[in-house]
Write a protein that holds these residues in place. Structure first.
Motif, PDB file in Angstrom:
ATOM      1  N   ASP A  57      16.747   6.116  37.546  1.00 58.87           N
ATOM      2  CA  ASP A  57      16.047   5.250  36.605  1.00 58.87           C
ATOM      3  C   ASP A  57      15.089   4.289  37.289  1.00 58.87           C
ATOM      4  OD1 ASP A  57      17.372   6.523  34.603  1.00 58.87           O
ATOM      5  OD2 ASP A  57      18.776   4.900  34.160  1.00 58.87           O
ATOM      6  N   VAL A  58      15.427   3.830  38.481  1.00 59.24           N
ATOM      7  CA  VAL A  58      14.526   2.915  39.193  1.00 59.24           C
ATOM      8  C   VAL A  58      13.235   3.628  39.567  1.00 59.24           C
ATOM      9  CG1 VAL A  58      14.265   1.440  41.214  1.00 59.24           C
ATOM     10  CG2 VAL A  58      16.456   1.529  40.033  1.00 59.24           C
ATOM     11  N   ALA A  59      13.334   4.898  39.973  1.00 53.34           N
ATOM     12  CA  ALA A  59      12.132   5.677  40.258  1.00 53.34           C
ATOM     13  C   ALA A  59      11.296   5.849  38.998  1.00 53.34           C
ATOM     14  CB  ALA A  59      12.517   7.043  40.824  1.00 53.34           C
ATOM     15  N   ALA A  60      11.958   6.114  37.864  1.00 49.68           N
ATOM     16  CA  ALA A  60      11.229   6.224  36.596  1.00 49.68           C
ATOM     17  C   ALA A  60      10.547   4.912  36.240  1.00 49.68           C
ATOM     18  CB  ALA A  60      12.189   6.641  35.482  1.00 49.68           C
ATOM     19  N   LEU A  61      11.183   3.787  36.565  1.00 53.85           N
ATOM     20  CA  LEU A  61      10.585   2.476  36.302  1.00 53.85           C
ATOM     21  C   LEU A  61       9.311   2.287  37.122  1.00 53.85           C
ATOM     22  CD1 LEU A  61      10.792  -0.400  35.077  1.00 53.85           C
ATOM     23  CD2 LEU A  61      12.181  -1.010  37.060  1.00 53.85           C
ATOM     24  N   LEU A  62       9.331   2.676  38.388  1.00 55.00           N
ATOM     25  CA  LEU A  62       8.146   2.541  39.236  1.00 55.00           C
ATOM     26  C   LEU A  62       7.012   3.434  38.738  1.00 55.00           C
ATOM     27  CD1 LEU A  62       9.957   2.485  42.679  1.00 55.00           C
ATOM     28  CD2 LEU A  62       8.650   0.604  41.696  1.00 55.00           C
ATOM     29  N   LEU A  63       7.346   4.639  38.307  1.00 51.60           N
ATOM     30  CA  LEU A  63       6.325   5.534  37.768  1.00 51.60           C
ATOM     31  C   LEU A  63       5.813   5.040  36.422  1.00 51.60           C
ATOM     32  CD1 LEU A  63       8.186   8.744  38.846  1.00 51.60           C
ATOM     33  CD2 LEU A  63       5.925   8.084  39.671  1.00 51.60           C
ATOM     34  N   LEU A  64       6.693   4.432  35.621  1.00 56.05           N
ATOM     35  CA  LEU A  64       6.255   3.821  34.365  1.00 56.05           C
ATOM     36  C   LEU A  64       5.277   2.684  34.624  1.00 56.05           C
ATOM     37  CD1 LEU A  64       6.495   3.315  31.284  1.00 56.05           C
ATOM     38  CD2 LEU A  64       8.493   1.895  31.780  1.00 56.05           C
ATOM     39  N   CYS A  65       5.493   1.938  35.710  1.00 49.99           N
ATOM     40  CA  CYS A  65       4.568   0.871  36.082  1.00 49.99           C
ATOM     41  C   CYS A  65       3.180   1.448  36.344  1.00 49.99           C
ATOM     42  CB  CYS A  65       5.094   0.149  37.316  1.00 49.99           C
ATOM     43  SG  CYS A  65       4.048  -1.194  37.916  1.00 49.99           S
ATOM     44  N   GLY A  66       3.126   2.578  37.039  1.00 43.33           N
ATOM     45  CA  GLY A  66       1.831   3.218  37.277  1.00 43.33           C
ATOM     46  C   GLY A  66       1.173   3.672  36.000  1.00 43.33           C
ATOM     47  N   TRP A  67       1.964   4.206  35.063  1.00 46.91           N
ATOM     48  CA  TRP A  67       1.409   4.664  33.790  1.00 46.91           C
ATOM     49  C   TRP A  67       0.849   3.496  32.981  1.00 46.91           C
ATOM     50  CZ3 TRP A  67      -0.596   8.100  30.792  1.00 46.91           C
ATOM     51  CH2 TRP A  67      -0.535   7.971  29.410  1.00 46.91           C
ATOM     52  N   CYS A  68       1.586   2.389  32.903  1.00 49.73           N
ATOM     53  CA  CYS A  68       1.159   1.251  32.082  1.00 49.73           C
ATOM     54  C   CYS A  68      -0.060   0.543  32.665  1.00 49.73           C
ATOM     55  CB  CYS A  68       2.313   0.252  31.926  1.00 49.73           C
ATOM     56  SG  CYS A  68       3.676   0.833  30.896  1.00 49.73           S
ATOM     57  N   LEU A  69      -0.180   0.513  33.998  1.00 49.33           N
ATOM     58  CA  LEU A  69      -1.237  -0.266  34.629  1.00 49.33           C
ATOM     59  C   LEU A  69      -2.435   0.565  35.071  1.00 49.33           C
ATOM     60  CD1 LEU A  69       0.919  -2.706  36.785  1.00 49.33           C
ATOM     61  CD2 LEU A  69      -0.102  -3.115  34.550  1.00 49.33           C
ATOM     62  N   ALA A  70      -2.250   1.868  35.299  1.00 50.67           N
ATOM     63  CA  ALA A  70      -3.361   2.700  35.745  1.00 50.67           C
ATOM     64  C   ALA A  70      -3.720   3.795  34.761  1.00 50.67           C
ATOM     65  CB  ALA A  70      -3.027   3.340  37.106  1.00 50.67           C
ATOM     66  N   GLY A  71      -2.913   4.006  33.735  1.00 47.57           N
ATOM     67  CA  GLY A  71      -3.178   5.061  32.765  1.00 47.57           C
ATOM     68  C   GLY A  71      -4.137   4.617  31.681  1.00 47.57           C
ATOM     69  N   GLY A  72      -4.201   5.413  30.630  1.00 47.06           N
ATOM     70  CA  GLY A  72      -5.069   5.070  29.515  1.00 47.06           C
ATOM     71  C   GLY A  72      -6.535   5.137  29.880  1.00 47.06           C
ATOM     72  N   SER A  73      -7.302   4.173  29.413  1.00 46.88           N
ATOM     73  CA  SER A  73      -8.744   4.168  29.644  1.00 46.88           C
ATOM     74  C   SER A  73      -9.115   3.802  31.073  1.00 46.88           C
ATOM     75  CB  SER A  73      -9.412   3.175  28.678  1.00 46.88           C
ATOM     76  OG  SER A  73      -8.866   1.876  28.839  1.00 46.88           O
ATOM     77  N   ARG A  74      -8.142   3.375  31.906  1.00 48.91           N
ATOM     78  CA  ARG A  74      -8.433   3.021  33.297  1.00 48.91           C
ATOM     79  C   ARG A  74      -8.380   4.226  34.218  1.00 48.91           C
ATOM     80  NH1 ARG A  74      -5.399  -0.789  30.894  1.00 48.91           N
ATOM     81  NH2 ARG A  74      -3.468   0.284  31.329  1.00 48.91           N
ATOM     82  N   ALA A  75      -7.921   5.378  33.701  1.00 53.06           N
ATOM     83  CA  ALA A  75      -7.658   6.522  34.580  1.00 53.06           C
ATOM     84  C   ALA A  75      -8.916   7.047  35.246  1.00 53.06           C
ATOM     85  CB  ALA A  75      -6.984   7.643  33.785  1.00 53.06           C
ATOM     86  N   GLY A  76     -10.087   6.827  34.654  1.00 55.21           N
ATOM     87  CA  GLY A  76     -11.320   7.334  35.237  1.00 55.21           C
ATOM     88  C   GLY A  76     -11.842   6.514  36.393  1.00 55.21           C
ATOM     89  N   GLN A  77     -11.239   5.377  36.700  1.00 56.48           N
ATOM     90  CA  GLN A  77     -11.672   4.562  37.824  1.00 56.48           C
ATOM     91  C   GLN A  77     -11.019   5.073  39.110  1.00 56.48           C
ATOM     92  OE1 GLN A  77     -11.172   0.366  36.946  1.00 56.48           O
ATOM     93  NE2 GLN A  77     -11.454   0.742  34.756  1.00 56.48           N
ATOM     94  N   GLY A  78     -11.716   4.890  40.233  1.00 58.31           N
ATOM     95  CA  GLY A  78     -11.254   5.479  41.478  1.00 58.31           C
ATOM     96  C   GLY A  78      -9.877   5.016  41.900  1.00 58.31           C
ATOM     97  N   TRP A  79      -9.627   3.712  41.871  1.00 61.39           N
ATOM     98  CA  TRP A  79      -8.339   3.195  42.311  1.00 61.39           C
ATOM     99  C   TRP A  79      -7.214   3.680  41.402  1.00 61.39           C
ATOM    100  CZ3 TRP A  79      -5.301   0.407  39.026  1.00 61.39           C
ATOM    101  CH2 TRP A  79      -5.916  -0.106  37.885  1.00 61.39           C
ATOM    102  N   ALA A  80      -7.506   3.754  40.078  1.00 61.86           N
ATOM    103  CA  ALA A  80      -6.483   4.190  39.134  1.00 61.86           C
ATOM    104  C   ALA A  80      -6.174   5.668  39.301  1.00 61.86           C
ATOM    105  CB  ALA A  80      -6.950   3.902  37.702  1.00 61.86           C
ATOM    106  N   ALA A  81      -7.212   6.476  39.539  1.00 54.46           N
ATOM    107  CA  ALA A  81      -6.990   7.909  39.749  1.00 54.46           C
ATOM    108  C   ALA A  81      -6.119   8.149  40.977  1.00 54.46           C
ATOM    109  CB  ALA A  81      -8.323   8.621  39.884  1.00 54.46           C
ATOM    110  N   ARG A  82      -6.350   7.389  42.029  1.00 53.97           N
ATOM    111  CA  ARG A  82      -5.531   7.532  43.230  1.00 53.97           C
ATOM    112  C   ARG A  82      -4.095   7.091  42.973  1.00 53.97           C
ATOM    113  NH1 ARG A  82      -7.918   7.769  48.174  1.00 53.97           N
ATOM    114  NH2 ARG A  82      -6.477   6.261  49.068  1.00 53.97           N
ATOM    115  N   ALA A  83      -3.907   6.023  42.199  1.00 56.13           N
ATOM    116  CA  ALA A  83      -2.553   5.568  41.882  1.00 56.13           C
ATOM    117  C   ALA A  83      -1.814   6.596  41.034  1.00 56.13           C
ATOM    118  CB  ALA A  83      -2.609   4.220  41.161  1.00 56.13           C
TER     119      ALA A  83
END
Length: 392
Positions: free
Chosen positions: A272-298
């Motif tokens: 679950d802790v690993a899922a939490l870290l991956l959820l953090c990436g989804w919430c902060l780098a996903g959505g409309s931010r995914a097309g930016q370079g830093w977000a795509a790398r994350a």
């Protein structure tokens, strides 16, 4: 007031606060609506962190999930709302301003419902509200219908699974299929779209991941295996797509569901802790931010950051769960990272130097991106540290 009563009041205020934010941004003048939304979202983050540090205790909090991973997941949802508001401009449509606040509020409430069926019903209300708002402007009916249809199918399957006897193979498969569709996991359904759809789908998919942790005990072994297999298929589908992701937009579009796939695998193996870290990436780098370079790398689990650490943690647990599946997952992740690696020749032709990376690929050039980048890097360090100290 006793401390136990104060923690219950604090938790209740954290759940209600996004609704108050939605009302505030709707009532505020158009030119000041974004400032009001930023303040309300920022205070909501502070309340979510306070609830994580001081959880509600006692009989008055019966039915409220007291799992620290669940509380931390609601912090991620609140941070995602703050970043979303920070990156968006001023919405002229009042109801559209309310969508990220209402969807985040309902997602948080759905995660703490006493029964999973009630939580799924609350998520259905969040989806219905978002679809109603999107379908009101002329020409948006088809987009709203696509969003509602995909999420509605997932919700129906998940509710159908809860009507079956617990721990059965059919129960686990139906529940897993519903949650996979709710998260928008490719290739099983249409992934999260760019634009206004991300305002609704990012917290919706995040809440589905948190509910998957609660439904694991009900679904049994079939549920766990189905999540692992679905995540593995999604990872390999992304890694084997034809062509190379040459631009940040291509990488973001291709790898938007990558952390969600790995998070579902982590839920399946109990990490679950690993899922939490991956959820953090989804919430902060996903959505409309995914097309930016830093977000795509994350999203593609490049180091450093929470998704990279979460991927390593998930793979370490998966090795103990099934080394055959672990080898397939490692190969798929490595192939995906190789596909997502920026094309040095293309960048050189664009005058970006021999290293193949522009500054925007590493450090964002906007406030929302910088906040998300710092939080992702911080969570990648703080969450494992808290795990070692016994907080999770």
């Amino acid at each position: 007031m006793r401390f136990e009563d104060f923690t219950v009041f604090l938790a209740a205020l954290a759940f209600v606060w996004p609704f108050l934010g939605a009302v505030g941004v709707c009532l505020a003048p158009t030119e000041r609506s974004r400032d009001v939304a930023l303040w309300m979202a920022g205070l909501g983050c502070a309340l979510a962190v306070a609830v994580f540090v001081f959880p509600a205790t006692g009989g008055a909090s019966a039915g409220w999930e007291d799992d620290p991973v669940q509380r931390a997941g609601r912090v991620m949802l609140a941070l995602g709302l703050w970043v979303t508001v920070l990156e968006q401009g001023v919405f002229r449509e009042k109801l559209l301003r309310s969508v990220p606040h209402v969807s985040t509020a309902l997602a948080g409430l759905g995660c703490v419902a006493a029964q999973a069926a009630i939580g799924l019903g609350i998520l259905f209300l969040a989806m219905a509200w978002g679809v109603f708002v999107f379908m009101r402007p002329a020409g948006q009916a088809l987009a709203g219908w696509q969003i509602g249809r995909t999420a509605g199918v997932g919700l129906f399957l998940a509710l159908a699974g809860l009507t079956l006897p617990p721990h059965g193979l059919t129960t686990g498969l139906v529940l897993a299929c519903g949650l996979v569709i709710m998260t928008g996991l490719p290739p099983f359904c249409i992934p999260a779209r760019d634009g206004v759809g991300a305002l609704l789908l990012v917290p919706f998919a995040g809440a589905a991941l948190l509910l998957a942790m609660r439904l694991r005990a009900y679904g049994g072994g079939g549920f766990e295996m189905a999540l692992v297999v679905a995540g593995l298929v999604s990872v390999w589908t992304t890694a084997c797509l034809p062509g190379k992701a040459r631009t940040p937009e291509d990488r973001g579009r291709a790898f938007r569901g990558f952390p969600v796939a790995l998070a579902l695998m982590a839920v399946g193996v109990g990490a679950d802790v690993a899922a939490l870290l991956l959820l953090c990436g989804w919430c902060l780098a996903g959505g409309s931010r995914a097309g930016q370079g830093w977000a795509a790398r994350a999203l593609a689990c490049f180091p450093p950051g929470a998704p990279f650490v979460g991927c390593l943690l998930m793979l370490s647990v998966l090795v103990d769960w099934s080394w055959e599946l672990a080898l397939l997952a490692i190969a798929g992740v490595l192939l995906g990272i190789a596909r997502a690696w920026p094309d040095t020749s293309a960048h050189t032709m664009l005058g970006m130097g021999e290293q193949g990376l522009g500054f925007g690929d590493i450090w964002p050039d906007d406030r929302a991106g910088r906040l998300a980048f710092v939080v992702l890097a911080g969570m990648g360090f703080l969450v494992p540290l808290a795990m070692m100290l016994g907080a999770f």
